[in-house]
Each structure stands twice: as C-alpha cells, then as structure tokens.
Design an enzyme around this catalytic site. Structure first.
Site, PDB file in Angstrom:
ATOM      1  N   HIS A 198       0.812  -1.179   0.080  1.00 17.29           N
ATOM      2  CA  HIS A 198      -0.141   0.143   0.082  1.00 17.29           C
ATOM      3  C   HIS A 198       0.874   1.179  -0.101  1.00 17.29           C
ATOM      4  O   HIS A 198       1.671   1.408   0.864  1.00 17.29           O
ATOM      5  CB  HIS A 198      -0.903   0.114   1.132  1.00 17.29           C
ATOM      6  CG  HIS A 198      -1.837   1.275   1.212  1.00 17.29           C
ATOM      7  ND1 HIS A 198      -3.104   1.075   0.718  1.00 17.29           N
ATOM      8  CD2 HIS A 198      -1.706   2.501   1.621  1.00 17.29           C
ATOM      9  CE1 HIS A 198      -3.740   2.348   0.577  1.00 17.29           C
ATOM     10  NE2 HIS A 198      -2.790   3.133   1.387  1.00 17.29           N
ATOM     11  N   CYS A 199       0.839   2.078  -1.021  1.00 18.37           N
ATOM     12  CA  CYS A 199       1.531   3.293  -1.192  1.00 18.37           C
ATOM     13  C   CYS A 199       0.785   4.726  -0.667  1.00 18.37           C
ATOM     14  O   CYS A 199      -0.183   5.007  -1.147  1.00 18.37           O
ATOM     15  CB  CYS A 199       1.827   3.327  -2.467  1.00 18.37           C
ATOM     16  SG  CYS A 199       3.052   4.827  -2.832  1.00 18.37           S
ATOM     17  N   ILE A 200       1.044   5.320   0.343  1.00 14.73           N
ATOM     18  CA  ILE A 200       0.612   6.435   0.880  1.00 14.73           C
ATOM     19  C   ILE A 200       0.708   7.603  -0.305  1.00 14.73           C
ATOM     20  O   ILE A 200      -0.102   8.609  -0.445  1.00 14.73           O
ATOM     21  CB  ILE A 200       1.065   6.946   1.963  1.00 14.73           C
ATOM     22  CG1 ILE A 200       2.658   7.286   2.054  1.00 14.73           C
ATOM     23  CG2 ILE A 200       0.803   6.105   3.020  1.00 14.73           C
ATOM     24  CD1 ILE A 200       2.985   8.020   3.031  1.00 14.73           C
TER      25      ILE A 200
ATOM     26  N   ASN B 263      -2.138   6.907  -2.532  1.00 11.30           N
ATOM     27  CA  ASN B 263      -3.241   6.833  -1.778  1.00 11.30           C
ATOM     28  C   ASN B 263      -4.061   5.566  -2.517  1.00 11.30           C
ATOM     29  O   ASN B 263      -5.121   5.681  -2.639  1.00 11.30           O
ATOM     30  CB  ASN B 263      -4.388   7.955  -1.920  1.00 11.30           C
ATOM     31  CG  ASN B 263      -5.445   7.869  -0.892  1.00 11.30           C
ATOM     32  OD1 ASN B 263      -5.109   7.530   0.126  1.00 11.30           O
ATOM     33  ND2 ASN B 263      -6.419   8.383  -1.525  1.00 11.30           N
ATOM     34  N   ASN B 264      -3.288   4.710  -2.602  1.00 12.79           N
ATOM     35  CA  ASN B 264      -3.930   3.525  -3.104  1.00 12.79           C
ATOM     36  C   ASN B 264      -2.926   2.145  -3.092  1.00 12.79           C
ATOM     37  O   ASN B 264      -1.757   2.542  -2.567  1.00 12.79           O
ATOM     38  CB  ASN B 264      -3.931   3.634  -4.621  1.00 12.79           C
ATOM     39  CG  ASN B 264      -4.996   2.808  -5.404  1.00 12.79           C
ATOM     40  OD1 ASN B 264      -5.474   1.883  -4.579  1.00 12.79           O
ATOM     41  ND2 ASN B 264      -5.084   2.853  -6.643  1.00 12.79           N
TER      42      ASN B 264
END
Length: 286
Positions: free
Chosen positions: A126-128, A131-132
């Site tokens: 999960h990559c901030i 945002n996905n």
C-alpha cells in the site's frame, strides 16, 4: 479496468505540487537560463521535458485512480485443476487461504490490505503517495511512473548544473536572490527524489526480474530459511526466468514496456508458475 473512489489525499496533492514545481523551475529557469526558450536547443529541451512531465502525470494519475484488483465475490479455488499445480495455503493448518474479514477465499498472490480494508489481487504494497494499493492492475503503471520520474529528476539535475555555467549580466539583486532560492530548493528536491526514487526503481527491477511482489520477497526470506533448515532448496514458484518475468509484468511487446497500458495482464486469479506443465499465453488467465 475499474476505477476506485475519488477523495482528497494530502500526499497526492504534495506529489502533484512537487511535479509542478520541478517542471516550472526546469523549463522557465534552468532551460531558459542555459539555452533561452527562444533558441532551437531551448525549444527542443523544453519540448522533451514537457513530454516527460506529461508521461509522469499521466502514469501517476492511472496509478492513483485505477482499482488495483478486486477478488470476485464468486471466486472459489479449484484444487482439482491440473493446470494449477500451485495452491497457496496457510502457514498453520495447511488450509486454503481464506480471508475472515472479506469472507471469501484468497486467489494466489492476493492479500488483505488493512488500509483499503479489502483483499487486493497480486498485492505488492500500500503506497501512501498514490493513496492506493499497488496491485495486479496498476503495478505496471506504478513501475512506469517511477521510471519516468527518475528520468525526469536526473534530466532536471543535468539542466540545473548546466544552467549554473551561464552568467547573466542583467540580473538585479532581487532577481539574484529569487534565483538562489529556486536553485537551492530545486537542488534539495531533485537530489532527494533522485536518490529515493532511484533506490525504489532498482528494488522493483530486482523484484520484476524474479516475478516477486514486495510481500512475496519477505515471505520468501522466511521460506528460504525454513527450507535450508530442512535441508531443501527454496525456489520462488512464480519465477519462470528473467526475460519471461519481465514480459509477464510489462507486456510481451518490448516497445510497449514504457507505455502505461496493462491489457496483457488478464484476470489475476491464476498465474504462470515454474511448475506448469502446459504453458499459457498470459501470466494471469482466469
């Protein structure tokens, strides 16, 4: 391809502002000072950097808005399918993987994301900053974005250094102070991004060559240790050779590797493995 819900994200806004800052400082400061935007070299460099920036924004937007891959509600693993010799099971008990939170079986390489609160097909992480989740349907565009971003940062750094070799005689003290601020801030941003994104790119090239996700890498470390402890040799089941791995992730046509398209990926419910007796044409045929 499905699109996920849209909502405001501060990290995404920050990324877009950084892209805008790098673009305008590169084109209207570095290129203009070094070549002049009215000269042929200046126009050529401005056009090239603009095209690179547009590819960055386009691939980034797809990575942000594209759903990374949902598990179909009707999914049910077929343990009797002879074309699927690999079935992932729980570490404890040996049962087929089942998500208690989503109330369905997990396809191979799928994992539950605590942030997205659902299972994601071929989940990498999960990559901030987007945002996905980075998963089955948006992994390639995420990879392509990082490639374009690293290229743009290095290109901008070269233009920054080159523009410093030019001395302008008609700059007043106020303009000189403004330019110093732009140069110091740009150098800090570009050097930091070049290092961080460069390391990220190398990491994902390494993963892609072995057809691994970030999660599978960490799971593989444990599996390798357990295999060595038992006197066995561990091999990642989805590693079918470096070039084949790249074609499965980036596409069969080398000329389209840097295009943010993913038409070749299939449904993401079944993947080619090193143990397949019958080759399939796509990594992820349902």
């Amino acid at each position: 391809m499905k699109r996920k819900g849209v909502g405001f994200s501060l990290p995404v806004a920050v990324v877009m502002m950084v892209i805008g800052f790098v673009y305008f400082s590169t084109v209207f400061t570095f290129i203009d000072r070094w070549f002049s935007l009215t000269s042929s070299p200046g126009i050529a460099n401005a056009a090239a950097f603009t095209a690179l920036a547009l590819m960055c924004v386009y691939s980034y937007s797809i990575a942000v808005f594209r759903d990374p891959g949902r598990v179909p509600p009707s999914y049910m693993p077929d343990v009797e399918d002879q074309k699927s010799p690999v079935h992932e099971i729980k570490r404890k008990g040996g049962d087929l993987r089942y998500c208690q939170k989503c109330s369905h079986f997990k396809p191979p390489r799928a994992h539950h994301c605590r942030v997205c609160k659902r299972c994601v097909l071929r989940m990498d992480h999960h990559c901030i900053w987007i945002n996905n989740c980075v998963g089955h349907t948006n992994y390639k565009v995420f990879f392509v974005f990082v490639v374009y971003a690293v290229t743009a940062c290095v290109y901008s750094l070269v233009l920054l250094v080159g523009s410093l070799t030019v001395e302008s005689q008609d700059e007043d003290e106020e303009m000189g102070s403004y330019l110093r601020t732009i140069y110091v801030l740009s150098a800090f941003v570009l050097i930091s991004l070049s290092i961080a994104l460069g390391v990220l790119l190398v990491w994902h090239i390494y993963l892609s060559l072995q057809n691994k996700t970030t999660i599978e890498y960490h799971e593989g470390v444990r599996a390798m240790w357990l295999a060595e402890k038992g006197g066995q040799v561990y091999k990642h089941p989805y590693d079918i050779g470096a070039y084949e791995n790249l074609t499965l992730i980036l596409g069969p046509n080398v000329l389209s590797w840097l295009c943010p398209t993913s038409r070749h990926i299939g449904a993401g419910l079944r993947f080619r493995t090193a143990f397949d007796s019958v080759p399939v044409s796509s990594e992820s045929k349902p």
